[in-house]
Design a protein around this motif. Structure first.
Motif, PDB file in Angstrom:
ATOM      1  N   THR A  80       0.840  -1.191   0.000  1.00 30.21           N
ATOM      2  CA  THR A  80       0.000   0.000   0.000  1.00 30.21           C
ATOM      3  C   THR A  80       0.879   1.245   0.000  1.00 30.21           C
ATOM      4  OG1 THR A  80      -1.589  -1.221   1.349  1.00 30.21           O
ATOM      5  CG2 THR A  80      -1.883   1.144   1.195  1.00 30.21           C
ATOM      6  N   VAL A  81       0.506   2.189  -0.820  1.00 29.14           N
ATOM      7  CA  VAL A  81       1.167   3.486  -0.856  1.00 29.14           C
ATOM      8  C   VAL A  81       0.098   4.529  -0.581  1.00 29.14           C
ATOM      9  CG1 VAL A  81       2.455   5.132  -2.267  1.00 29.14           C
ATOM     10  CG2 VAL A  81       2.869   2.692  -2.510  1.00 29.14           C
ATOM     11  N   LEU A  82       0.401   5.435   0.321  1.00 25.97           N
ATOM     12  CA  LEU A  82      -0.567   6.451   0.734  1.00 25.97           C
ATOM     13  C   LEU A  82      -0.062   7.828   0.303  1.00 25.97           C
ATOM     14  CD1 LEU A  82      -3.104   7.064   2.496  1.00 25.97           C
ATOM     15  CD2 LEU A  82      -1.527   7.372   4.382  1.00 25.97           C
ATOM     16  N   TYR A  83      -0.913   8.560  -0.408  1.00 26.39           N
ATOM     17  CA  TYR A  83      -0.613   9.930  -0.797  1.00 26.39           C
ATOM     18  C   TYR A  83      -1.483  10.858   0.040  1.00 26.39           C
ATOM     19  CZ  TYR A  83       1.541   7.978  -4.982  1.00 26.39           C
ATOM     20  OH  TYR A  83       2.328   7.281  -5.849  1.00 26.39           O
ATOM     21  N   PHE A  84      -0.871  11.901   0.628  1.00 26.77           N
ATOM     22  CA  PHE A  84      -1.670  12.864   1.376  1.00 26.77           C
ATOM     23  C   PHE A  84      -1.050  14.250   1.270  1.00 26.77           C
ATOM     24  CE2 PHE A  84       1.538  11.676   4.410  1.00 26.77           C
ATOM     25  CZ  PHE A  84       1.794  12.840   5.121  1.00 26.77           C
ATOM     26  N   GLN A  85      -1.865  15.242   1.594  1.00 28.79           N
ATOM     27  CA  GLN A  85      -1.414  16.627   1.540  1.00 28.79           C
ATOM     28  C   GLN A  85      -2.016  17.379   2.720  1.00 28.79           C
ATOM     29  OE1 GLN A  85      -2.557  18.627  -2.036  1.00 28.79           O
ATOM     30  NE2 GLN A  85      -1.289  20.404  -1.617  1.00 28.79           N
TER      31      GLN A  85
ATOM     32  N   LYS B 236      -2.547  24.666  10.939  1.00 25.18           N
ATOM     33  CA  LYS B 236      -2.898  24.801  12.352  1.00 25.18           C
ATOM     34  C   LYS B 236      -3.392  23.469  12.909  1.00 25.18           C
ATOM     35  CE  LYS B 236      -6.054  27.076  15.502  1.00 25.18           C
ATOM     36  NZ  LYS B 236      -7.256  27.895  15.605  1.00 25.18           N
ATOM     37  N   ALA B 237      -4.261  22.797  12.170  1.00 29.19           N
ATOM     38  CA  ALA B 237      -4.775  21.501  12.624  1.00 29.19           C
ATOM     39  C   ALA B 237      -3.667  20.448  12.645  1.00 29.19           C
ATOM     40  CB  ALA B 237      -5.919  21.049  11.728  1.00 29.19           C
ATOM     41  N   ALA B 238      -2.772  20.491  11.667  1.00 32.15           N
ATOM     42  CA  ALA B 238      -1.674  19.520  11.640  1.00 32.15           C
ATOM     43  C   ALA B 238      -0.706  19.744  12.795  1.00 32.15           C
ATOM     44  CB  ALA B 238      -0.929  19.610  10.313  1.00 32.15           C
ATOM     45  N   THR B 239      -0.631  20.962  13.320  1.00 29.63           N
ATOM     46  CA  THR B 239       0.263  21.260  14.429  1.00 29.63           C
ATOM     47  C   THR B 239      -0.360  20.957  15.776  1.00 29.63           C
ATOM     48  OG1 THR B 239       1.289  23.012  13.132  1.00 29.63           O
ATOM     49  CG2 THR B 239       1.649  23.069  15.494  1.00 29.63           C
ATOM     50  N   TYR B 240      -1.619  21.333  15.968  1.00 32.47           N
ATOM     51  CA  TYR B 240      -2.219  21.298  17.301  1.00 32.47           C
ATOM     52  C   TYR B 240      -3.206  20.165  17.542  1.00 32.47           C
ATOM     53  CZ  TYR B 240      -0.209  25.893  17.877  1.00 32.47           C
ATOM     54  OH  TYR B 240       0.665  26.929  17.972  1.00 32.47           O
ATOM     55  N   GLU B 241      -3.821  19.605  16.523  1.00 32.43           N
ATOM     56  CA  GLU B 241      -4.889  18.634  16.749  1.00 32.43           C
ATOM     57  C   GLU B 241      -4.429  17.186  16.729  1.00 32.43           C
ATOM     58  OE1 GLU B 241      -8.219  19.493  14.257  1.00 32.43           O
ATOM     59  OE2 GLU B 241      -8.287  21.585  14.909  1.00 32.43           O
TER      60      GLU B 241
ATOM     61  N   ASN C  94       1.313  13.322  15.641  1.00 35.68           N
ATOM     62  CA  ASN C  94       2.133  12.992  14.485  1.00 35.68           C
ATOM     63  C   ASN C  94       1.199  12.648  13.325  1.00 35.68           C
ATOM     64  OD1 ASN C  94       3.960  12.101  12.619  1.00 35.68           O
ATOM     65  ND2 ASN C  94       5.037  10.715  14.013  1.00 35.68           N
ATOM     66  N   TYR C  95       0.910  13.616  12.462  1.00 36.61           N
ATOM     67  CA  TYR C  95      -0.059  13.393  11.389  1.00 36.61           C
ATOM     68  C   TYR C  95       0.438  12.413  10.345  1.00 36.61           C
ATOM     69  CZ  TYR C  95       2.602  16.904   8.766  1.00 36.61           C
ATOM     70  OH  TYR C  95       3.599  17.603   8.141  1.00 36.61           O
ATOM     71  N   ILE C  96       1.744  12.278  10.170  1.00 37.76           N
ATOM     72  CA  ILE C  96       2.257  11.309   9.194  1.00 37.76           C
ATOM     73  C   ILE C  96       2.017   9.887   9.686  1.00 37.76           C
ATOM     74  CG2 ILE C  96       4.356  10.467   8.057  1.00 37.76           C
ATOM     75  CD1 ILE C  96       5.353  13.357   8.097  1.00 37.76           C
ATOM     76  N   GLN C  97       2.281   9.634  10.943  1.00 36.21           N
ATOM     77  CA  GLN C  97       2.036   8.302  11.516  1.00 36.21           C
ATOM     78  C   GLN C  97       0.543   8.007  11.575  1.00 36.21           C
ATOM     79  OE1 GLN C  97       3.446   7.832  15.504  1.00 36.21           O
ATOM     80  NE2 GLN C  97       2.985   5.658  15.570  1.00 36.21           N
ATOM     81  N   ALA C  98      -0.274   8.993  11.880  1.00 38.40           N
ATOM     82  CA  ALA C  98      -1.714   8.779  11.973  1.00 38.40           C
ATOM     83  C   ALA C  98      -2.337   8.478  10.606  1.00 38.40           C
ATOM     84  CB  ALA C  98      -2.382  10.001  12.580  1.00 38.40           C
ATOM     85  N   SER C  99      -1.797   9.056   9.557  1.00 35.11           N
ATOM     86  CA  SER C  99      -2.369   8.811   8.236  1.00 35.11           C
ATOM     87  C   SER C  99      -1.980   7.441   7.697  1.00 35.11           C
ATOM     88  CB  SER C  99      -1.920   9.899   7.257  1.00 35.11           C
ATOM     89  OG  SER C  99      -0.524   9.864   7.114  1.00 35.11           O
TER      90      SER C  99
END
Length: 112
Positions: A87-92, A97-102, A105-110
């Motif tokens: 599996t390869v995941l593409y995201f942007q 603000k949400a990527a910093t505070y909410e 680790n958004y890369i690990q979560a995705s």
């Protein structure tokens, strides 16, 4: 001699203050500014002026599309075959603000 030392110290302080005031955000990145530890604003690419020693620029966030290789899980089919799925995941990131505070680790979560 004392006057020369005082002038040098003042010149160094002015240069440090100027260096902390002007921030340049590269293209396809965004910066989150915290004022005294609280969210203040998001910097878009270009030249920005911040209040030195009061505002803090968090690490820049990449707004380009990123690719994450997800570890291949073993899947068992109906006829008891074990199959690995690549599996390869593409995201942007669209909201810095949400990527910093909410999320921590958004890369690990995705990818999980």
């Amino acid at each position: 001699m004392v006057a020369l030392i005082v002038i040098l110290v003042v010149a160094v302080l002015v240069l440090v203050t100027l260096a902390r005031t002007i921030r340049i955000v590269p293209q396809a990145r965004a910066g989150v500014i915290e004022r005294l530890g609280r969210y203040n604003r998001t910097l878009t690419p270009g030249l920005a002026i911040v209040v030195p020693f009061i505002d803090r620029l968090r690490p820049l966030i990449d707004l380009r599309e990123q690719v994450v290789l997800v570890p291949a899980p073993a899947v068992i089919t109906e006829d008891n075959l074990v199959v690995n799925i690549d599996t390869v995941l593409y995201f942007q990131v669209t909201d810095p603000k949400a990527a910093t505070y909410e999320i921590a680790n958004y890369i690990q979560a995705s990818s999980s």
